[in-house]
Design a protein around this motif. Sequence first.
Motif, PDB file in Angstrom:
ATOM      1  N   PRO A  55       1.279  -0.987   0.040  1.00  0.00           N
ATOM      2  CA  PRO A  55       0.301   0.401  -0.153  1.00  0.00           C
ATOM      3  C   PRO A  55       0.909   1.270  -0.025  1.00  0.00           C
ATOM      4  O   PRO A  55       0.462   1.993  -0.840  1.00  0.00           O
ATOM      5  CB  PRO A  55      -0.682  -0.299   1.229  1.00  0.00           C
ATOM      6  CG  PRO A  55      -0.541  -1.141   1.457  1.00  0.00           C
ATOM      7  CD  PRO A  55       1.003  -2.438   1.050  1.00  0.00           C
ATOM      8  N   ARG A 111       2.961   1.552  -3.218  1.00  0.00           N
ATOM      9  CA  ARG A 111       1.754   1.728  -4.096  1.00  0.00           C
ATOM     10  C   ARG A 111       1.483   3.758  -4.356  1.00  0.00           C
ATOM     11  O   ARG A 111       0.817   3.976  -5.053  1.00  0.00           O
ATOM     12  CB  ARG A 111       0.511   1.083  -3.589  1.00  0.00           C
ATOM     13  CG  ARG A 111      -0.436   0.791  -4.703  1.00  0.00           C
ATOM     14  CD  ARG A 111      -1.836  -0.576  -4.627  1.00  0.00           C
ATOM     15  NE  ARG A 111      -2.962   0.320  -4.642  1.00  0.00           N
ATOM     16  CZ  ARG A 111      -3.943   0.108  -6.540  1.00  0.00           C
ATOM     17  NH1 ARG A 111      -3.130  -0.422  -7.230  1.00  0.00           N
ATOM     18  NH2 ARG A 111      -4.353   0.378  -6.176  1.00  0.00           N
ATOM     19  N   ALA A 112       0.688   4.411  -3.226  1.00  0.00           N
ATOM     20  CA  ALA A 112       0.390   5.501  -3.041  1.00  0.00           C
ATOM     21  C   ALA A 112       1.519   6.122  -3.641  1.00  0.00           C
ATOM     22  O   ALA A 112       1.276   7.407  -4.633  1.00  0.00           O
ATOM     23  CB  ALA A 112       0.358   5.838  -1.648  1.00  0.00           C
ATOM     24  N   LEU A 128       1.675   6.232  -7.572  1.00  0.00           N
ATOM     25  CA  LEU A 128       1.010   6.609  -7.766  1.00  0.00           C
ATOM     26  C   LEU A 128       0.428   8.297  -8.232  1.00  0.00           C
ATOM     27  O   LEU A 128       0.491   8.858  -9.081  1.00  0.00           O
ATOM     28  CB  LEU A 128      -1.074   5.841  -7.235  1.00  0.00           C
ATOM     29  CG  LEU A 128      -1.496   4.783  -7.915  1.00  0.00           C
ATOM     30  CD1 LEU A 128      -2.455   4.513  -6.288  1.00  0.00           C
ATOM     31  CD2 LEU A 128      -1.554   4.685  -9.072  1.00  0.00           C
ATOM     32  N   GLU A 131      -2.220  19.364 -12.243  1.00  0.00           N
ATOM     33  CA  GLU A 131      -2.094  21.680 -12.958  1.00  0.00           C
ATOM     34  C   GLU A 131      -1.269  21.501 -13.748  1.00  0.00           C
ATOM     35  O   GLU A 131       0.087  22.006 -15.076  1.00  0.00           O
ATOM     36  CB  GLU A 131      -3.007  21.919 -12.448  1.00  0.00           C
ATOM     37  CG  GLU A 131      -4.483  22.563 -13.602  1.00  0.00           C
ATOM     38  CD  GLU A 131      -5.527  22.587 -12.497  1.00  0.00           C
ATOM     39  OE1 GLU A 131      -4.906  23.906 -11.844  1.00  0.00           O
ATOM     40  OE2 GLU A 131      -6.663  22.727 -11.894  1.00  0.00           O
ATOM     41  N   SER A 164       3.466  18.384  -4.754  1.00  0.00           N
ATOM     42  CA  SER A 164       2.683  18.194  -3.693  1.00  0.00           C
ATOM     43  C   SER A 164       1.545  17.408  -2.901  1.00  0.00           C
ATOM     44  O   SER A 164       1.825  17.114  -1.374  1.00  0.00           O
ATOM     45  CB  SER A 164       1.217  19.603  -3.389  1.00  0.00           C
ATOM     46  OG  SER A 164       1.665  21.096  -3.834  1.00  0.00           O
ATOM     47  N   ALA A 165       1.414  16.903  -4.332  1.00  0.00           N
ATOM     48  CA  ALA A 165       0.378  15.715  -3.547  1.00  0.00           C
ATOM     49  C   ALA A 165       1.623  14.307  -3.330  1.00  0.00           C
ATOM     50  O   ALA A 165       1.213  14.074  -2.272  1.00  0.00           O
ATOM     51  CB  ALA A 165       0.231  14.884  -5.208  1.00  0.00           C
ATOM     52  N   THR A 217       2.662  15.531  -0.079  1.00  0.00           N
ATOM     53  CA  THR A 217       1.862  14.382   1.158  1.00  0.00           C
ATOM     54  C   THR A 217       1.531  13.152   1.737  1.00  0.00           C
ATOM     55  O   THR A 217       1.397  12.503   2.442  1.00  0.00           O
ATOM     56  CB  THR A 217       0.227  15.366   0.146  1.00  0.00           C
ATOM     57  OG1 THR A 217       0.740  16.655  -0.008  1.00  0.00           O
ATOM     58  CG2 THR A 217      -1.056  15.092   1.445  1.00  0.00           C
ATOM     59  N   VAL A 218       2.202  12.487   0.193  1.00  0.00           N
ATOM     60  CA  VAL A 218       1.869  10.974   0.542  1.00  0.00           C
ATOM     61  C   VAL A 218       3.142  10.708   1.058  1.00  0.00           C
ATOM     62  O   VAL A 218       2.883  10.188   2.079  1.00  0.00           O
ATOM     63  CB  VAL A 218       2.111  10.091  -1.062  1.00  0.00           C
ATOM     64  CG1 VAL A 218       1.966   8.886  -1.066  1.00  0.00           C
ATOM     65  CG2 VAL A 218       0.597  10.354  -1.808  1.00  0.00           C
ATOM     66  N   ARG A 272       2.192  12.178   4.814  1.00  0.00           N
ATOM     67  CA  ARG A 272       1.618  11.999   5.418  1.00  0.00           C
ATOM     68  C   ARG A 272       0.538  13.276   6.285  1.00  0.00           C
ATOM     69  O   ARG A 272       0.033  13.346   7.031  1.00  0.00           O
ATOM     70  CB  ARG A 272       1.100  10.830   6.342  1.00  0.00           C
ATOM     71  CG  ARG A 272       1.314   9.078   6.252  1.00  0.00           C
ATOM     72  CD  ARG A 272      -0.319   8.752   5.630  1.00  0.00           C
ATOM     73  NE  ARG A 272       0.624   7.563   5.236  1.00  0.00           N
ATOM     74  CZ  ARG A 272      -0.683   6.597   5.008  1.00  0.00           C
ATOM     75  NH1 ARG A 272      -1.233   6.420   5.962  1.00  0.00           N
ATOM     76  NH2 ARG A 272      -0.432   5.864   3.895  1.00  0.00           N
ATOM     77  N   LYS A 273       0.686  14.354   5.324  1.00  0.00           N
ATOM     78  CA  LYS A 273       0.644  15.609   5.649  1.00  0.00           C
ATOM     79  C   LYS A 273       0.659  16.886   4.144  1.00  0.00           C
ATOM     80  O   LYS A 273       2.203  16.576   3.593  1.00  0.00           O
ATOM     81  CB  LYS A 273       1.541  16.138   7.015  1.00  0.00           C
ATOM     82  CG  LYS A 273       0.820  16.738   8.237  1.00  0.00           C
ATOM     83  CD  LYS A 273       1.727  17.238   8.773  1.00  0.00           C
ATOM     84  CE  LYS A 273       0.961  17.212  10.247  1.00  0.00           C
ATOM     85  NZ  LYS A 273       2.389  18.000  10.672  1.00  0.00           N
ATOM     86  N   ALA A 274      -0.361  17.447   4.435  1.00  0.00           N
ATOM     87  CA  ALA A 274       0.108  18.693   3.420  1.00  0.00           C
ATOM     88  C   ALA A 274       1.288  18.969   3.268  1.00  0.00           C
ATOM     89  O   ALA A 274       1.392  19.728   4.392  1.00  0.00           O
ATOM     90  CB  ALA A 274      -0.878  18.958   3.261  1.00  0.00           C
ATOM     91  N   PRO A 275       1.731  20.243   2.144  1.00  0.00           N
ATOM     92  CA  PRO A 275       3.410  20.776   2.550  1.00  0.00           C
ATOM     93  C   PRO A 275       2.556  21.948   3.185  1.00  0.00           C
ATOM     94  O   PRO A 275       3.180  22.273   3.923  1.00  0.00           O
ATOM     95  CB  PRO A 275       3.790  20.844   1.495  1.00  0.00           C
ATOM     96  CG  PRO A 275       3.423  19.703   0.736  1.00  0.00           C
ATOM     97  CD  PRO A 275       2.288  19.462   0.712  1.00  0.00           C
ATOM     98  N   ARG A 305       0.824  -9.208 -10.048  1.00  0.00           N
ATOM     99  CA  ARG A 305      -0.606  -9.091  -9.541  1.00  0.00           C
ATOM    100  C   ARG A 305      -1.093 -10.652 -11.296  1.00  0.00           C
ATOM    101  O   ARG A 305      -1.727 -11.666 -11.117  1.00  0.00           O
ATOM    102  CB  ARG A 305      -1.041  -8.185 -10.737  1.00  0.00           C
ATOM    103  CG  ARG A 305      -2.409  -8.238 -10.000  1.00  0.00           C
ATOM    104  CD  ARG A 305      -2.730  -7.402 -10.117  1.00  0.00           C
ATOM    105  NE  ARG A 305      -3.768  -6.276  -9.703  1.00  0.00           N
ATOM    106  CZ  ARG A 305      -4.249  -4.441  -9.068  1.00  0.00           C
ATOM    107  NH1 ARG A 305      -4.489  -4.461 -10.969  1.00  0.00           N
ATOM    108  NH2 ARG A 305      -5.095  -4.857  -7.595  1.00  0.00           N
TER     109      ARG A 305
END
Lengths: 1014, 285
Positions: free
Chosen positions: A831, A834-835, A838, A846, A853-854, A857-858, A861-864, A1010
């Motif tokens: 997991p 994977r996150a 992704l 955009e 940022s994304a 964040t991953v 586990r917290k947005a900048p 898989r």
Amino acid sequence: MSPSSLVATARRIAAESPLLLVIDEFGKNLEAIRDGSDADPYLLQQLAEAGQGTGLPIFVVTLQHLSFDDCLSGLDNVQRREWSKVQGRFEDVSFVESAAQARALISTVFDVTDSALRARIDRWAKPLASEMAALGVAELADPAVVASCYPLHPLAALVLPELCNRHGQHERTLFSFLAGAHPSGVAAFLDSTKLASRGPLPSLGLEAVYDFFVGSGSLNIASPRQSSRWSEIATRLRDAHGLSAAQARTAKSVALLNLVSTSGTVRASRQLLGLAGRGVDAALADLERAGLVTYRDFADEYRVWHGSDVDMGVRLDAARQRMSQRPLVEILAEIEQPTPLVAARHSATFDTLRVFQRRYAAAREEVAPLAAPSAYDGTVLLVAASEAELPALTSVGGHTTEPEGPGAKPVVAAIPRDVAALDEAGREVAALASLLDDPVVAGDRVARRELSERLSQARSVLDQARCETFGSQECRWVLLNGPKSGERVELSPGRGSSPVSAAADLVYSHTPPVGNEMLNRSELTSQGAKARRLLLEAMIERGNSGVDDLGFEGHGPETAMYRSFLLRTGLHRRGAKPFGPPSDAGLEPAWSILADEFGRSTGERVNLAGVGDCLQSPPVGMKAAVVPVFITAGLLAFRDEVAIYEHGTFTPVLSPEVSERMVRNPAHFDVKHFANTSGGRLMVVEALAERLGIAARGGGRSQRVSNVLAVVSSLVTRISRLDNYTRRTRRLSAGARAVRDALTTAVEPDQLLFESLPEALGFAAVGADAPDCEPAAAVASAVGGALDELESCLERMLEDLLARLLDACGVRSRATVSGQAATLDGEVLDPEVRAFVLALANDSAEDDRAWISAVATVVARKAPAEWTDEDRGRFDRELPERLAAFHRLVALHFDRRADGGGPFDPLRVTITRPDGTEYIRMVGVDARRRAALETALDDVLATTASITGSDLQAEQSLLALLSERLLPPDEPAETLSPAIGLPTESDPPARAVADGAGLSTGRAAGMLGRAANG
Amino acid sequence: MGESGAPVRHICGISGGKDSSALAVYMRDRAPQMEYFFCDTGAELPETYEYLTRLEVILGRPIVRLNATRGFDHWFEVFRGALPSPQMRWCTKNMKIKPIEEWIGDEAAVSYVAIRSDESNRKGYVSTKPNITTRFPFVEDGVDHAGVLRILEDAGIGLPAYYEWRTRSGCYFCFYQRKAEWIGLSERHPELFDRAVAIEQKVLQDAGVDGDADFGDRAMRGRQYTWSGGETLVQLRNRRDEILERHEAALSRTTKTRANLPLIEALADAFNEEDDTEPCTVCAP
Ligand code: SF4
């Protein structure tokens, strides 16, 4: 026709010739209100006022059978209050017909043409008349009168007028009995009765009256007080079965007399009932035995309902005795609260309802005027002592304000010449009222009922006495605190509210023209409150926009409020400064109070509740509901000079929600005026405005801002938009940090601008009287630089994160990384990895900023934007490792693809050297060759076991050897390429130790599983 | 396109809880024009605010904050200190339902609601406005509790941190909180707990010490004086050990009866033992 056009029509007619409007059956309208329709008293009020003030001869007369109060009994208090205000504009003229008049009316109904019959009637009348005389009924002691009422028995003639007055609609009821078609009416009697040529003349007695009025229920019982007694009596008689004709007749006579009166001559006494016909005594005895009537010895009265043994007379005398000992004012204050009084003429002239509270007062009483926020505009003291006892009314406390400023609300004393009638009526009411608490009476239902009836009669006598006492020309009216310096002013006496209007004229000489009845109140209706809320919101949000009607569409109440109070008076207009001093001179005094109060707040904060109090006090006396609108107009007009504080905290912007709270609790708000700065301070303000590009609020672009508030508001607003990371991080220049701290802890705008900000940046504070400030430009540019740094802080961090990531991957654009990640799409099971994959693959981002940022964040586990410096450190530490795992997966995937893409099940192998360094490798077996490989391994193991002596030993030895071969030659783990890395601290792999070198296997961090599993 | 020809809006409300957050993520790629919104009471847990920012970044789209300017403190002042309660839930009405309906307006809109396929009996906030159609993507696509967790894991945002001690999102002082959750608040966010205490004290004081008759007659009718039934927060905190003991017992009962339960479910079950009234459908989960 709309109410306003009706009023306009009335005015037009009256301009030609006097107009008298008579509204008959007005009681019906009042009934409709009582029965819950939403009729608005306002139209009546408008009509009543249509003439007042304009000098037009318009008169409104309403006719109703009962008094306003009786009609409206059963309404709730709010409705009653509304209506009593309306009633206050009218004068009550009560019409009470005397019994003699009524009987004269009766006699006109019957016309006897036959002279023989005439003679018989006269003979019939004579003995009856003398019996009436013996009974003490003087009105019917004249045989001619008795005869003129025939075919009514004199007893019927006796009770009818009273009965109709008390319980019906006067002569209308009377006539329907006399001439109507009702089967128990007189007409029916005349039709059906055969007149024998001799013998006693038949006549209509009490029984018939009872049948008509009570039995048939044809009487309209107007007052609820009466109706319960009616129904009790009617029910008792209806339920009494098996009465003989005489018994029934007697019972009905008693009942009817009971209804008409309970004392005096006209009561169900033995003697009076004896007149009703023969056999009455026997019937009474039977009825008494049957329990249908009781005889009350002390009163010599028969009663249909339960008798009471309470001796009211004795108790009442004692109560009267007690009351006579007490001061009149005390008694009056205890038994009644006179209704508030509308200063009718004044209200109409100034288009503002002024209501005075009324209360009784003693001579020489110390009286304080009402506080400013009170809903009443003044006090009327009904002095319960005659002038003779009143050499001088004592001074009135509480008038302490300066002669110039807002004054106290008026106190008017009414000092009657003669209080005898009031005294008597008041003490009687008090005596009766005190008996209600008497336990003996309280326990006796009948006595209680009788008492309350008497009490209500006594109260109406008191009402009358009050009106006459204070409405008399002899009554002196004095305004105790005149407008000049609290001097006394004699007012001309008069009925109704005219003296109070005169006082209001003097005191409220600057009543502001509001022009909107819905707004100009002390308390708004819910519709009015909504309209005012919309108005305030529009003033704040669109006051500067130059749109018509503040953007309101249609003719809603908010539009009306805007047009009449803001637009018409010039409080709001088009232009650069849309809110400002009114052009309507009538509003000027109020405006100057506002300006003075704001001006006064240069030195210290001024509470808005206090400002409201000044406006509500004389001479302006603005209505409470108008005050917030007016103050808001002022705050908007002075927005660049007057700072607002809520609960002591500086509020940079007056927003609609702040306004909502301000309306609710003005006391939570203070204002402070920031006078135009000069000298050094002005230089600082101007330099800052220039550097920060601040234009005057609401003003043209070119307008120069030279006030503290515009600059501070802009600074505070900018700071409040910063993200949490920027608010917390220490990774900023010392200057930016200091500016940030100064701005987030600032309490006072001037302190911030002239002390904390310069000091934060290493400059000296600028004193209020500093003639100039040489480093003003330097201060401004330092502040500007610090702000720029703060506002770009998050952006810069994100750029840095992106650079690190791309650097670590050795690529130049995120597209490359995204592309690699996308190849792993859907194949990663772990997991966490994977996150991460992704997030890297996310090509819908955009821009670079959104993408990094994304990813950040991953990882964290917290947005900048929410990071602390620790979060950032953690990201920096964890990123390489995440990337390593990612790249291994990519490589593995690539190999597999290159290999022909067979499914396989990878393992992550970690090998630990004795010195603690570790080496990780992803390994896997292609499923297609698995069987062959396993056979080969079994062979090797068998061979090895023959060397080592056991299977276990064989496995371990082989593992160790293999591991050694996997290890790169003497290269420390830390310097390995991104494809290889250390395991995370938080996820230490389970270890199996073999021959000094640690080695472990586990499910790989990323599993390309898989295909194999599925 | 709606009947009027205006484009139909697609909206997805986020409560700060896991299901609605997962739905937001789930819809990210399925409905690119989705408008996400969150009703801010100004009194959410810090964990929720932090989580929202996280979610916003992951969604790559802004989450519109409704009601941002009139939070609880505003209404508390405007209502002169009446505590919201299950009987008088002015909080939800003023801070959530009204702002939502205002924001949606009269345009045609499809609202996506996070009811999971394994919760047949929960209702969720379904607007009664005729211009709003409601859809339940998780029910339609069979996404259950595990599915929700997986969506959140894949997105890399995980669960909001408050799930460690509380099962629902919402205001820090929410009166739907169970006693053990209040204790949790007092330990995780003592400053917020103290604020809740202060609010409660103010109401009690208004009601008692200087409550004039008129105020008592009208305003206080049907009114709540304490946040948590039957006791003040101060009394509740004093019973800390007793409350936690009970909670532990409930927790171990559930884990025993239902083996291998993820902690988050065990926690929810244990809380439900105390009180399983359906909370505000707008606010949770
Ligand atoms: S979370 Fe609780 S307190 Fe907050 S709005 Fe919803 S029901 Fe009211």
